[in-house]
Scaffold this active site. Structure first.
Site, PDB file in Angstrom:
ATOM      1  N   LYS A 102      -6.525   3.062 -10.808  1.00  9.42           N
ATOM      2  CA  LYS A 102      -6.359   2.698  -9.209  1.00  9.42           C
ATOM      3  C   LYS A 102      -7.974   3.064  -8.835  1.00  9.42           C
ATOM      4  CE  LYS A 102      -4.011   0.862  -5.909  1.00  9.42           C
ATOM      5  NZ  LYS A 102      -2.821  -0.077  -5.908  1.00  9.42           N
TER       6      LYS A 102
HETATM    7  P1  NAD Z   1      -3.617  -5.874   3.198  1.00 12.01           P
HETATM    8  O1  NAD Z   1      -5.048  -5.173   3.465  1.00 12.01           O
HETATM    9  O2  NAD Z   1      -3.462  -7.355   3.136  1.00 12.01           O
HETATM   10  O3  NAD Z   1      -2.664  -5.556   4.430  1.00 12.01           O
HETATM   11  C1  NAD Z   1      -2.258  -4.119   5.169  1.00 12.01           C
HETATM   12  C2  NAD Z   1      -1.584  -4.442   6.305  1.00 12.01           C
HETATM   13  O4  NAD Z   1      -1.307  -3.276   6.817  1.00 12.01           O
HETATM   14  C3  NAD Z   1      -2.401  -5.022   7.429  1.00 12.01           C
HETATM   15  O5  NAD Z   1      -1.570  -6.063   8.270  1.00 12.01           O
HETATM   16  C4  NAD Z   1      -2.704  -3.933   8.261  1.00 12.01           C
HETATM   17  O6  NAD Z   1      -2.905  -4.451   9.736  1.00 12.01           O
HETATM   18  C5  NAD Z   1      -1.412  -3.239   8.183  1.00 12.01           C
HETATM   19  N1  NAD Z   1      -1.580  -1.611   8.551  1.00 12.01           N
HETATM   20  C6  NAD Z   1      -2.528  -1.112   8.220  1.00 12.01           C
HETATM   21  N2  NAD Z   1      -2.403   0.171   8.842  1.00 12.01           N
HETATM   22  C7  NAD Z   1      -1.328   0.200   9.700  1.00 12.01           C
HETATM   23  C8  NAD Z   1      -0.359   0.979  10.114  1.00 12.01           C
HETATM   24  N3  NAD Z   1      -1.074   2.265  10.386  1.00 12.01           N
HETATM   25  N4  NAD Z   1       0.569   0.593  10.740  1.00 12.01           N
HETATM   26  C9  NAD Z   1       1.006  -0.786  10.574  1.00 12.01           C
HETATM   27  N5  NAD Z   1       0.073  -1.417   9.956  1.00 12.01           N
HETATM   28  C10 NAD Z   1      -0.707  -1.078   9.314  1.00 12.01           C
HETATM   29  O7  NAD Z   1      -2.953  -5.145   1.981  1.00 12.01           O
HETATM   30  P2  NAD Z   1      -1.776  -5.460   1.123  1.00 12.01           P
HETATM   31  O8  NAD Z   1      -2.235  -5.939  -0.242  1.00 12.01           O
HETATM   32  O9  NAD Z   1      -0.728  -6.186   1.685  1.00 12.01           O
HETATM   33  O10 NAD Z   1      -1.088  -3.986   0.807  1.00 12.01           O
HETATM   34  C11 NAD Z   1       0.002  -3.338   1.435  1.00 12.01           C
HETATM   35  C12 NAD Z   1       0.432  -2.232   0.500  1.00 12.01           C
HETATM   36  O11 NAD Z   1       1.221  -2.972  -0.394  1.00 12.01           O
HETATM   37  C13 NAD Z   1      -0.312  -1.087   0.021  1.00 12.01           C
HETATM   38  O12 NAD Z   1       0.209   0.179  -0.060  1.00 12.01           O
HETATM   39  C14 NAD Z   1      -0.822  -1.689  -1.184  1.00 12.01           C
HETATM   40  O13 NAD Z   1      -0.965  -0.648  -2.150  1.00 12.01           O
HETATM   41  C15 NAD Z   1       0.659  -2.451  -1.871  1.00 12.01           C
HETATM   42  N6  NAD Z   1       0.381  -3.109  -2.872  1.00 12.01           N
HETATM   43  C16 NAD Z   1      -0.022  -4.210  -2.769  1.00 12.01           C
HETATM   44  C17 NAD Z   1      -0.103  -5.040  -3.716  1.00 12.01           C
HETATM   45  C18 NAD Z   1      -0.918  -6.745  -3.513  1.00 12.01           C
HETATM   46  O14 NAD Z   1      -0.640  -7.303  -4.423  1.00 12.01           O
HETATM   47  N7  NAD Z   1      -1.856  -6.749  -2.628  1.00 12.01           N
HETATM   48  C19 NAD Z   1       1.031  -5.042  -5.005  1.00 12.01           C
HETATM   49  C20 NAD Z   1       1.654  -3.751  -4.815  1.00 12.01           C
HETATM   50  C21 NAD Z   1       1.496  -2.821  -3.858  1.00 12.01           C
END
Ligand code: NAD
Length: 409
Positions: A102
Site C-alpha cells: 500500500k
Molecule cells: P473515494 O476517494 O472514491 O471516495 C471516498 C468517499 O468518502 C468520498 O465520497 C468522500 O467524500 C467520503 N469521505 C471522506 N471522508 C469522509 C468522512 N469523514 N465522512 C464521510 N465521508 C467521507 O475512495 P474509494 O476508492 O471509494 O475508497 C473508500 C474506502 O474503500 C477506502 O477505505 C479504501 O481504502 C477502500 N477500498 C477501496 C477500493 C477501491 O477499489 N477503490 C478497494 C478496497 C477498499
C-alpha cells in the site's frame, strides 16, 4: 488507534487462537520494505512544492505485492504499513496469487490542479519505478486516485521499462483496463452481504441500508444494492449526508452527484451529519470512506444488525468488541472489500496474456470468488466458533504462513 495498531491487534488475536509459532509470527508481521520519497514539483504559479510519497511492501510469500495508492493529507508510513498488511490478508482470503502492499502521497488533491496532480504522480513513479512492476508490486486506485492516475503511472513506468500495462490496475478500459473494475469493490460488498443475509434466511429485498462515503466504493455499492431490491435509507460524503427512511432515489442521487459532486445539495430526504448517518435505524450499515470511523461511544449507538466494512480499517478493536457484545455481525474489510483486488487480478491476467474479457465474464468470476471466500470464512467461523473477522484472519494467516514456511527463511 490507527489502522496499523488495529491490524496488529486483530493479527495477534488470530495468531493466539492458532497457536502460531513465534518465528512464523515474526516472519508475517514485519513489512518486507518501507520506502519514503521526497517529491518536488513545479506548481502552476511557478513556485516549487515538495510532498512525501510512501510505499510499503508487506509480504510477497504468495506472489507479487498488490495494493492501492491513496492521495490524502493523512497518508504516512504507519497508515501505509497497516493497510499493506491488510492487503496481504485480503489477497489470501480470496485466494489470489498476490502479496500485500500500500502507499500514497501526503497531499490534499483538492488543492492541486489536474496538471499538478499529473506531475506529482509522474514524479512519484520516477522515484519508485525500480521497486514496482508487473512481477513485483502492482499499485491500484484508492482514496482520491482513479483510472486517470493509473494511466499516468502506466505511461511513466512504460517510458522507463517499455510497454507494461500490468504494472498497475484500475486503468481506463480504453487503456488496458478491465471491464467491471470500476464497480468491483461495491459489487463485491453487495455479493458478500447477500451471502450473509441468505445464511440468515433473509434477502436484500427486506433490508434498509445506510452508506457512509459516496466515492468509488460507496456509490457502486448503493447502485448494486438498489438494483437488487435493497432500500438505501442514508448516504453521506465528507461534507454531509441525506437520510430518508422511505428510501433514497439512488439513480437520481447518482445523477446529481455526477453533476454537482456533493450529496448535501440533493433534494430527496433530510440532511444528516455523519454521526447521525452511522447511528440511523437500519438493518445494514456500510462504512465506505476512511479508517477509524467508530469510537466506543459511537459504536454503542449503532442500530444496524449487520456492518459491512467496505472501507479499510473502519473499526478499531475496542469498537469491534462493542459490536460483538451487541450481537452485531461485522463482515470485515479483508473479506468485504476484496472485490476490488479480485477484479484487479483479472485485469492483470488480461494484461499479461493480451486478452480481453467481457463485463459478464468478469462479473461471473467476481461472483464466484466472493461467494466462495464468504462461505469459506463463514464455515470456518461456525466450525471454530469464531466471529467473521477472526475467522478471516485465521484463514489468511494459515495460507500466507504455509507459503512463507514452504519457501524457507
Ligand atoms: P473515494 O476517494 O472514491 O471516495 C471516498 C468517499 O468518502 C468520498 O465520497 C468522500 O467524500 C467520503 N469521505 C471522506 N471522508 C469522509 C468522512 N469523514 N465522512 C464521510 N465521508 C467521507 O475512495 P474509494 O476508492 O471509494 O475508497 C473508500 C474506502 O474503500 C477506502 O477505505 C479504501 O481504502 C477502500 N477500498 C477501496 C477500493 C477501491 O477499489 N477503490 C478497494 C478496497 C477498499
Amino acid at each position: 488507534m490507527g489502522v496499523l495498531n488495529s491490524a496488529n491487534t486483530y493479527f495477534d488475536r488470530a495468531a493466539q487462537i492458532m497457536g502460531l509459532d513465534d518465528r512464523v509470527k515474526a516472519l508475517l508481521t514485519k513489512p518486507e520494505r518501507e520506502v519514503k520519497v521526497s517529491l518536488s514539483i513545479e506548481r502552476d504559479n511557478g513556485h516549487l512544492a515538495t510532498f512525501t510519497g510512501y510505499r510499503v511492501q508487506h509480504n510477497s510469500a504468495r506472489g507479487p505485492m498488490k495494493g492501492g495508492l491513496r492521495y490524502h493529507p493523512h497518508v504516512d508510513m504507519d497508515e501505509a504499513a497497516g493497510l499493506a498488511a491488510l492487503m496481504t490478508w485480503k489477497t489470501a482470503i480470496v485466494n489470489l496469487p498476490f502479496g500485500g502492499a500500500k502507499g500514497g502521497i501526503a497531499c490534499d488533491p483538492r488543492e492541486l490542479s489536474r496538471p499538478e496532480l499529473e506531475r506529482l504522480t509522474r514524479k512519484f513513479v520516477e522515484k519508485i519505478h525500480d521497486i514496482i512492476g508487473p512481477q513485483r508490486d502492482i499499485p491500484a486506485p484508492d482514496v482520491n486516485t482513479n483510472a486517470e492516475v493509473m494511466a499516468w503511472i502506466m505511461s511513466e513506468y512504460s517510458k522507463i521499462h517499455g510497454f507494461s500495462p500490468g504494472v498497475v490496475t484500475g486503468k481506463p478500459v480504453e487503456l488496458h483496463g478491465s471491464a467491471g473494475r470500476d464497480e468491483a469493490t461495491g459489487l463485491g460488498v453487495t455479493l458478500v452481504l447477500e451471502q450473509c443475509l441468505a445464511d440468515a434466511g433473509r434477502s436484500l429485498g427486506d433490508c434498509s441500508v445506510a452508506i457512509q462515503g459516496f466515492g468509488n466504493v460507496g456509490s457502486h455499492a448503493a447502485r448494486c444494492i438498489h438494483e437488487r431490491g435493497g432500500k438505501v435509507v442514508a448516504v453521506s460524503d465528507s461534507r454531509g449526508g441525506r437520510v430518508d427512511p422511505g428510501g433514497i432515489d439512488v439513480p437520481a442521487l447518482l445523477q446529481h452527484v455526477r453533476s454537482q459532486q456533493r450529496i448535501g445539495t440533493f433534494e430527496g430526504g433530510a440532511p444528516c451529519s455523519n454521526e447521525q448517518l452511522l447511528t440511523t435505524p437500519c438493518d445494514v450499515l456500510i462504512p465506505a470512506a476512511l479508517e477509524d470511523v467508530f469510537d466506543v461511544p459511537l459504536a454503542r449507538e449503532v442500530q444496524a444488525g449487520i456492518i459491512v466494512e467496505a472501507a479499510n480499517g473502519p473499526t478499531p478493536p475496542e469498537a469491534d468488541d462493542v459490536f460483538r457484545e451487541h450481537g452485531i455481525t461485522v463482515i470485515p474489510d479483508i473479506l468485504a472489500n476484496a472485490g476490488g483486488v479480485a477484479v484487479s487480478y483479472l485485469e492483470w491476467v488480461q494484461n499479461l496474456q493480451h486478452v480481453t474479457w467481457t463485463l459478464e465474464e468478469v462479473r461471473e468470476n467476481l461472483s464466484r470468488t466472493m461467494t466462495s471466500a464468504y462461505q469459506e470464512v463463514a464455515h470456518l467461523g461456525r466450525d471454530r466458533k469464531l466471529d467473521l473477522r477472526t475467522a478471516a484472519f485465521v484463514l489468511a494467516i494459515g495460507r500466507v504462513g504455509r507459503a512463507a514456511v514452504l519457501q524457507g527463511v
